[in-house]
Design an enzyme around this catalytic site. Structure first.
Site, PDB file in Angstrom:
ATOM      1  NE  ARG A 169      -4.056  -1.975   0.279  1.00 21.78           N
ATOM      2  CZ  ARG A 169      -4.053  -3.251  -0.107  1.00 21.78           C
ATOM      3  NH1 ARG A 169      -2.986  -3.767  -0.709  1.00 21.78           N
ATOM      4  NH2 ARG A 169      -5.123  -4.007   0.083  1.00 21.78           N
ATOM      5  CB  SER A 243      -8.732  -1.607   4.241  1.00 22.29           C
ATOM      6  OG  SER A 243      -9.061  -2.899   3.814  1.00 22.29           O
ATOM      7  CD  GLU A 338      -5.806   0.977   2.039  1.00 20.78           C
ATOM      8  OE1 GLU A 338      -6.734   1.514   1.396  1.00 20.78           O
ATOM      9  OE2 GLU A 338      -5.678  -0.259   2.149  1.00 20.78           O
TER      10      GLU A 338
END
Ligand code: FAD
Ligand code: EPU
Length: 342
Positions: A169, A243, A338
């Protein structure tokens, strides 16, 4: 060039937050992008902050305030074959192309490599930003090169996979080059002969349930879609950005201690350490299904924060801070967001 003032971003972010941009425009080409930037320069000379935010599908962003600058929506389209050899095909994709539309394009033509990334919302241009990933595949596995526009220097720069510094990520565009470049085109390298990757999560189980006897790109894609639909809320129905936090990695020693204190805590080997499931820890802290006003923690996937209607970005962000605090208290593990907080 049509530049809108005091423009509602609600339809342009999947959290459905009603933030406003001082200025807003869409661009379909690099020339339109340059035009919008210079027009904004003229308008903002009157005292507006010189902020530029590039928006794709708005599916990984949380607006906690009105945006005091210009939001530029990337609508650069087009998919073209740029190179081909016996094993691979190289496709150049406009940054404004819908990601899942591109995945379908590949599946229809037998180009393999992105089927496990089916149904991820957003646009192709954002795929390298956080090296999107799901079900054992990340964009870095099919990435070849990208072209980006340097906003200040007005120049096009090419980035190889190495230049992008992909991680879990992560990419160079989230840190060193945050806000510096606009990604215009991405070149992906797809396989002509499928190399199926069904070992992750529940894919095999789902293929069995679907009674698939012969693997195909379409079957793997459908299995991934089914699993995702069973867990993740559809942003068309409930605002969310997938998420909210990353899954944290801890040392093997720390994981051993956690396993003694919390038997059954999921952990997956990752580099030198062990990757923990943030969703599991958040659930253990009692947040799953929690709701305060219109801000909440999803009832089927605790890693996903949701807007049931009229929550503000601030409320969702505050809830995320409470969650970080309680996970820190219980597990002594710090969760990292995130989602891009604006
Ligand atoms: P946006 O949200 O518009 O932008 C994200 C960031 O990138 C912002 O900082 C923006 O300024 C910047 N940006 C966007 N485009 C450009 C550009 N062309 N040039 C420069 N900067 C740019 N992600 C995963 O990795 N895996 C998943 O499985 C996954 N599942 C999801 C499920 C749901 C239901 C949702 C809502 C989200 C999910 N996501 C997942 C997150 C999200 O879909 C991805 O991060 C996606 O790549 C974001 O694309 P976007 O176009 O919407 O980006
Ligand atoms: N879990 C719980 N409770 C929950 C949620 C999860 O106990 O409420 C447990 C599950 O039982 C499982 C583990 O946590 O043991 C992992 O859950 P899951 O397979 O649902 O995946 P995830 O780790 O929560 C990650 C990605 C997703 C990606 C899926 C599939 C991150 C931050 N998230 O989720 O990506 O789609 O794996 O690969 O890495 C996103 O980035 O937005 C995203 C949705």
């Amino acid at each position: 060039m049509n530049i809108n003032r005091h423009f509602s971003l609600r339809p342009y972010n999947t959290f459905g937050i009603d933030a406003r941009a001082d200025f807003f425009a869409s661009f379909h080409t690099m020339e339109e992008l340059e035009e919008a930037i210079s027009e904004y320069g003229r308008l903002s000379a009157a005292g507006h902050q010189n902020d530029i935010l590039i928006l794709g599908g708005g599916s990984n962003i949380l607006f906690t305030r009105d945006y005091p600058g210009i939001v530029l929506k990337n609508d650069i389209s087009g998919i073209t074959v740029v190179r081909e050899d016996d094993q691979h095909i190289y496709l150049k994709v406009g940054a404004g192309e819908n990601w899942h539309g591109f995945v379908r394009y590949c599946i229809d033509r037998g180009f393999a490599g992105v089927e496990n990334l089916s149904l991820i919302p957003g646009k192709a241009g954002a795929s390298p930003m956080q090296n999107i990933g799901a079900y054992g595949v990340e964009i870095k596995d099919v990435f070849h090169e990208l072209e980006a526009f340097h906003i200040k220097e007005k120049a096009v720069v090419r980035f190889s996979a190495e230049d992008c510094q992909f991680g879990y990520r992560e990419s160079v565009f989230k840190h060193t080059y945050k806000g510096v470049f606009v990604i215009l085109q991405v070149i992906y390298r797809l396989h002509k002969m499928p190399v199926f990757n069904t070992s992750y999560g529940a894919i095999e189980e789902e293929l069995e349930r679907m009674k698939v006897t012969e693997l195909s790109l379409a079957a793997v894609s459908q299995a991934v879609i089914n699993i995702r639909r069973s867990k993740l809320p559809d942003p068309e129905q409930i605002g969310n950005a997938g998420s909210f936090f990353k899954n944290p990695t801890v040392s093997a020693e720390k994981y051993a201690v956690l396993s003694t204190l919390f038997p059954g805590i999921p952990g997956y080997p990752s580099g030198e350490g062990v990757k923990l499931a943030a969703g599991w820890m958040i659930e253990q802290c009692g947040w799953k299904g929690y709701r305060s006003g219109d801000a909440g923690c999803h009832g089927r996937q605790a890693l996903v924060l949701v807007n049931y209607g009229n929550a503000s970005g601030k409320e969702i962000n505050q809830l995320s801070e409470q969650i970080v605090e309680s996970v820190q208290e219980k597990f002594e593990v710090m969760l990292e967001k995130e989602v891009n907080i604006i």
